[in-house]
Write an enzyme that holds these catalytic residues in place. Sequence first.
Site, PDB file in Angstrom:
ATOM      1  N   GLU A 103      44.904  21.120  50.417  1.00  0.00           N
ATOM      2  CA  GLU A 103      44.809  22.499  49.925  1.00  0.00           C
ATOM      3  C   GLU A 103      46.099  22.919  49.211  1.00  0.00           C
ATOM      4  OE1 GLU A 103      43.379  23.936  53.807  1.00  0.00           O
ATOM      5  OE2 GLU A 103      41.595  24.671  52.764  1.00  0.00           O
ATOM      6  N   GLU A 123      38.507  18.792  58.081  1.00  0.00           N
ATOM      7  CA  GLU A 123      38.455  19.867  59.077  1.00  0.00           C
ATOM      8  C   GLU A 123      37.220  19.811  59.966  1.00  0.00           C
ATOM      9  OE1 GLU A 123      39.671  20.163  56.075  1.00  0.00           O
ATOM     10  OE2 GLU A 123      41.390  21.518  56.054  1.00  0.00           O
TER      11      GLU A 123
HETATM   12  C1  3H9 Z   1      43.787  21.977  58.604  1.00  0.00           C
HETATM   13  O1  3H9 Z   1      44.537  21.470  57.821  1.00  0.00           O
HETATM   14  C2  3H9 Z   1      43.240  23.368  58.448  1.00  0.00           C
HETATM   15  C3  3H9 Z   1      43.465  23.942  57.093  1.00  0.00           C
HETATM   16  O2  3H9 Z   1      42.286  23.846  56.339  1.00  0.00           O
HETATM   17  C4  3H9 Z   1      43.828  25.377  57.022  1.00  0.00           C
HETATM   18  C5  3H9 Z   1      44.294  26.148  58.166  1.00  0.00           C
HETATM   19  C6  3H9 Z   1      44.624  27.548  57.853  1.00  0.00           C
HETATM   20  N1  3H9 Z   1      48.953  18.496  63.406  1.00  0.00           N
HETATM   21  O3  3H9 Z   1      47.330   9.732  64.165  1.00  0.00           O
HETATM   22  P1  3H9 Z   1      48.733   9.306  64.376  1.00  0.00           P
HETATM   23  C7  3H9 Z   1      50.432  13.900  65.122  1.00  0.00           C
HETATM   24  S1  3H9 Z   1      43.306  21.156  59.994  1.00  0.00           S
HETATM   25  C8  3H9 Z   1      49.748  18.181  64.438  1.00  0.00           C
HETATM   26  O4  3H9 Z   1      49.060   8.604  65.618  1.00  0.00           O
HETATM   27  P2  3H9 Z   1      48.496   7.645  62.048  1.00  0.00           P
HETATM   28  C9  3H9 Z   1      49.643  13.052  66.103  1.00  0.00           C
HETATM   29  O5  3H9 Z   1      49.176  13.810  67.183  1.00  0.00           O
HETATM   30  C10 3H9 Z   1      44.155  19.621  59.937  1.00  0.00           C
HETATM   31  N2  3H9 Z   1      50.037  16.919  64.785  1.00  0.00           N
HETATM   32  O6  3H9 Z   1      49.298   8.469  63.129  1.00  0.00           O
HETATM   33  C11 3H9 Z   1      50.685  12.027  66.508  1.00  0.00           C
HETATM   34  O7  3H9 Z   1      51.565  12.657  67.423  1.00  0.00           O
HETATM   35  P3  3H9 Z   1      52.235  11.831  68.607  1.00  0.00           P
HETATM   36  C12 3H9 Z   1      43.518  18.689  59.026  1.00  0.00           C
HETATM   37  C13 3H9 Z   1      49.485  15.940  64.070  1.00  0.00           C
HETATM   38  O8  3H9 Z   1      49.509   7.138  61.096  1.00  0.00           O
HETATM   39  C14 3H9 Z   1      51.463  11.807  65.196  1.00  0.00           C
HETATM   40  O9  3H9 Z   1      51.213  12.968  64.390  1.00  0.00           O
HETATM   41  N3  3H9 Z   1      44.151  17.415  59.126  1.00  0.00           N
HETATM   42  C15 3H9 Z   1      48.633  16.199  62.993  1.00  0.00           C
HETATM   43  O10 3H9 Z   1      47.572   6.692  62.691  1.00  0.00           O
HETATM   44  C16 3H9 Z   1      51.050  10.575  64.437  1.00  0.00           C
HETATM   45  O11 3H9 Z   1      49.629  10.627  64.243  1.00  0.00           O
HETATM   46  C17 3H9 Z   1      43.731  16.471  59.977  1.00  0.00           C
HETATM   47  O12 3H9 Z   1      42.772  16.648  60.688  1.00  0.00           O
HETATM   48  C18 3H9 Z   1      48.368  17.545  62.652  1.00  0.00           C
HETATM   49  N4  3H9 Z   1      47.600  17.886  61.617  1.00  0.00           N
HETATM   50  O13 3H9 Z   1      47.558   8.712  61.301  1.00  0.00           O
HETATM   51  C19 3H9 Z   1      44.504  15.188  59.960  1.00  0.00           C
HETATM   52  N5  3H9 Z   1      48.222  15.016  62.463  1.00  0.00           N
HETATM   53  O14 3H9 Z   1      53.088  10.798  67.937  1.00  0.00           O
HETATM   54  C20 3H9 Z   1      44.719  14.694  61.345  1.00  0.00           C
HETATM   55  C21 3H9 Z   1      48.802  14.053  63.191  1.00  0.00           C
HETATM   56  O15 3H9 Z   1      52.948  12.834  69.407  1.00  0.00           O
HETATM   57  N6  3H9 Z   1      45.595  13.566  61.383  1.00  0.00           N
HETATM   58  N7  3H9 Z   1      49.571  14.605  64.158  1.00  0.00           N
HETATM   59  O16 3H9 Z   1      51.067  11.220  69.344  1.00  0.00           O
HETATM   60  C22 3H9 Z   1      45.217  12.306  61.083  1.00  0.00           C
HETATM   61  O17 3H9 Z   1      44.128  12.066  60.594  1.00  0.00           O
HETATM   62  C23 3H9 Z   1      46.178  11.196  61.358  1.00  0.00           C
HETATM   63  O18 3H9 Z   1      47.061  11.650  62.343  1.00  0.00           O
HETATM   64  C24 3H9 Z   1      47.017  10.751  60.138  1.00  0.00           C
HETATM   65  C25 3H9 Z   1      48.128   9.766  60.598  1.00  0.00           C
HETATM   66  C26 3H9 Z   1      46.101  10.046  59.148  1.00  0.00           C
HETATM   67  C27 3H9 Z   1      47.705  11.909  59.485  1.00  0.00           C
END
Ligand code: 3H9
Length: 632
Positions: A103, A123
């Site tokens: 976004e 999302e």
């Molecule tokens: C959104 O954006 C809403 C908006 O439309 C508007 C709102 C107003 N937040 O997965 P990993 C942490 S909703 C906080 O092991 P990888 C994760 O917990 C969001 N923390 O690594 C972990 O922490 P820890 C939309 C997050 O390389 C660490 O980062 N986005 C977030 O295998 C490493 O993550 C998503 O849904 C976050 N957003 O994969 C994306 N993301 O080390 C969600 C990650 O303490 N994330 N963490 O355990 C993912 O798909 C994967 O984490 C990503 C990295 C591909 C980014």
Amino acid sequence: MTVAYGQQGAIAVLTIDNPPVNALSVAVRQGLIDGIGRAIGDPAIAAIVVIGKGKTFIAGADIREFGKPPQAPRLTVAIAAIEASPKPVVAAIDGVALGGGLEVALGCHFRIGTKRCQLGLPEVKIGIVPGAGGVERLPRLIGLEPALKMMVSGDPVRADRARELGIIDAIAEGDLLTDAAAFAERVVAEKTPIRRLSESTIALDGVDWRALLAAARATAGKSHRGQISPQRVIDCVENAITLPFDQALGETIRIINELIPSAQAKALRYAFFAEREAGKVPDIDKTITVRPLRSAAVIGAGTMGGGIAMCFADAGIPVLVLENSAEALEKGMVRIEQNYQDMVQKGRIRAEDKTKRMGLISKAAGYDALGDVDIVIEAAFEEMAVKKDVFARLDRACKPDAVLATNTSYLNVDEIASATKRPESVIGLHFFSPANVMRLLEIVRGAKTAKDIVATAQALARTIGKIGVVCGVCDGFVANRSRGPMTREASFLVDEGALPQQVDKVLYEFGMAMGPFAVGDVAGIDVGWRVRRSLDATRPKDQRYSPTADRLYELGRYGQKTSKGWYRYEKGSRVPLPDPEVEAVIMQSSKDQGITRRAIGDEEILARCLYAAINEGAKILDEKIAAPTRSG
Ligand code: 3H9
């Protein structure tokens, strides 16, 4: 500084630095607003580049902030500030731009990505909708149909596809920042008009958008049965079509605020973090060197073995497949090829992908062919004697540092390991059927399994796109063990007065893909019978036992494979049909057990089935079977 301000000639560079994934926490939102303001106010600056530090652009909103009181500035405000800039803003994307990350990029006027970048609005996967303008801007940029698909599925697209769709304007060939700055300079030199998506409209000429949305609703109703957020995304898209930008965004914000505290979104957030926690084992840390897995072998070319071989081929790892007979091996290879063919036909992979992947799967003539492979996964018949024989042979055939894994679903991994002189190299890798599709992989740590073998298995899980869950040795490990009591309770309910179709319906409507009796017919009533016989010796004498499934077994009703099990099946069909013959067996079984049958309500069915599973889950945690430092 979570957003560092730098300058390269006439280009301001805003670098987001919020490890581990540059989530859009309040400091980042404020930092973006401040950085944009500073760049606009500086006459020496002609254009702005927004880039992420590290391997990620922005992973989205900070999910940990959800459920807490929102803190100003809102993300929409930060994005509006970027978009309103009179100086061109270029998003430079490496790694992922997800959710709020995409976004932000859509609020920028131009986007350039690396070859490995991935962009998406995931999302729905955490039970919400894109809430910072993605729903409104993406269809304005790439058209309704592809935008709808991306938002309802939540799946990201890779660089090539993103370029094709027009989400990114260019793919960086060299260093991303250098290329992005050059892109920005070109925009300035050529006076390329700034494109503010909020000021444009969605191209709808010749598009029957009502039909498209109706079809998307119907598809999502099936693919995301019972889930609220995909339907709400489509509501938001409808608003984006029918209302002016600001009004539609206002509605989206209202909807996301409603969804964030909902039970579904809370549960999906819990699952998101739980999946990551499952990968953490106290005594296995990042300092352990994992073994490189460049080649693999699978013993057994049945449904499971074939699926596992596909996992390796899908990840580009060459794999040998071994079977007892040339005939069985051939049959297995044909099945694998057919599975890939089905995937081609469904548009999931291209024909050339099929050819490439099939090229990575080879037949092994015998155990001697396995001398060089880095990992072997045994997926032979589920019987201890068979497994031990296979492992003794592997012990003789495989190189000393090979990982020896068993795909057993309930046999004792320590006993299997005892058939080798290297139990420290033996581990359980329990796949779920269909192995190339299901994301769960139980990593079963035996009493003697070496730490680096566990770490290697975890790395393998990541490589082949699975959620690896480390657990200890016990009957059924975590997944099947926690399901077992539910299946048992379901049988008691049937003995007491319910029918299989009633129990299955209640659990299906609760959200399970299938009820326990339908699952029993797929897994095989003969398989269940064998498992129960293997447990006879150790089952406590006072433990309640339902004999009804054994009676079906005695009648040769093994499930779908015999077209008769808890249900009957028409020829060539997998649709379970209630069968009066089964009802008669059930009535007789109740009578023989001295049970007076009674009407059982749906609520009781749900409660008894779920509580049984929950209690077992608590025991699994208590016994430290989940994420054990040492099993047993
Ligand atoms: C959104 O954006 C809403 C908006 O439309 C508007 C709102 C107003 N937040 O997965 P990993 C942490 S909703 C906080 O092991 P990888 C994760 O917990 C969001 N923390 O690594 C972990 O922490 P820890 C939309 C997050 O390389 C660490 O980062 N986005 C977030 O295998 C490493 O993550 C998503 O849904 C976050 N957003 O994969 C994306 N993301 O080390 C969600 C990650 O303490 N994330 N963490 O355990 C993912 O798909 C994967 O984490 C990503 C990295 C591909 C980014």
